[in-house]
Design a protein around this motif. Sequence first.
Motif, PDB file in Angstrom:
ATOM      1  N   GLU A  69       8.929 -48.127  41.322  1.00 24.58           N
ATOM      2  CA  GLU A  69       9.927 -47.550  40.416  1.00 24.58           C
ATOM      3  C   GLU A  69      11.117 -46.996  41.210  1.00 24.58           C
ATOM      4  OE1 GLU A  69       7.554 -44.661  38.359  1.00 24.58           O
ATOM      5  OE2 GLU A  69       6.632 -46.176  37.045  1.00 24.58           O
ATOM      6  N   GLN A  70      10.834 -46.340  42.327  1.00 27.08           N
ATOM      7  CA  GLN A  70      11.904 -45.790  43.163  1.00 27.08           C
ATOM      8  C   GLN A  70      12.708 -46.904  43.832  1.00 27.08           C
ATOM      9  OE1 GLN A  70      12.826 -42.583  43.097  1.00 27.08           O
ATOM     10  NE2 GLN A  70      11.207 -42.429  41.567  1.00 27.08           N
ATOM     11  N   ARG A  73      15.133 -48.089  41.367  1.00 30.12           N
ATOM     12  CA  ARG A  73      16.164 -47.062  41.214  1.00 30.12           C
ATOM     13  C   ARG A  73      17.187 -47.169  42.345  1.00 30.12           C
ATOM     14  NH1 ARG A  73      15.012 -41.535  42.730  1.00 30.12           N
ATOM     15  NH2 ARG A  73      17.029 -40.571  42.676  1.00 30.12           N
TER      16      ARG A  73
END
Length: 88
Positions: A69-70, A73
């Motif tokens: 997820e990071q 991002r």
Amino acid sequence: MLPETGRGTDPDSCEALPLAQRICLTVEQYPFQLPHQLLQVTVSAGISIRDPHAAVALDSATLFKRADEQLYRAKRAGRNRCAFPERP
């Protein structure tokens, strides 16, 4: 996986973030020579931290999911960067 780099869940006290940033910078500065082309590459990194003091330890699948997820991002923010979980 960077064991022994987390001294907390805060970017200011975690060694994983500066290490990931150094990796990004090093790769960016190193051109890759292909047979007929010089290739410039970059790296984006997502960081997930396992808090050793948490009541329930996260399993590796959850840690990878959070790091992924990071990573996305970081890519949405412009690529060639590192993303650390936002502070609560």
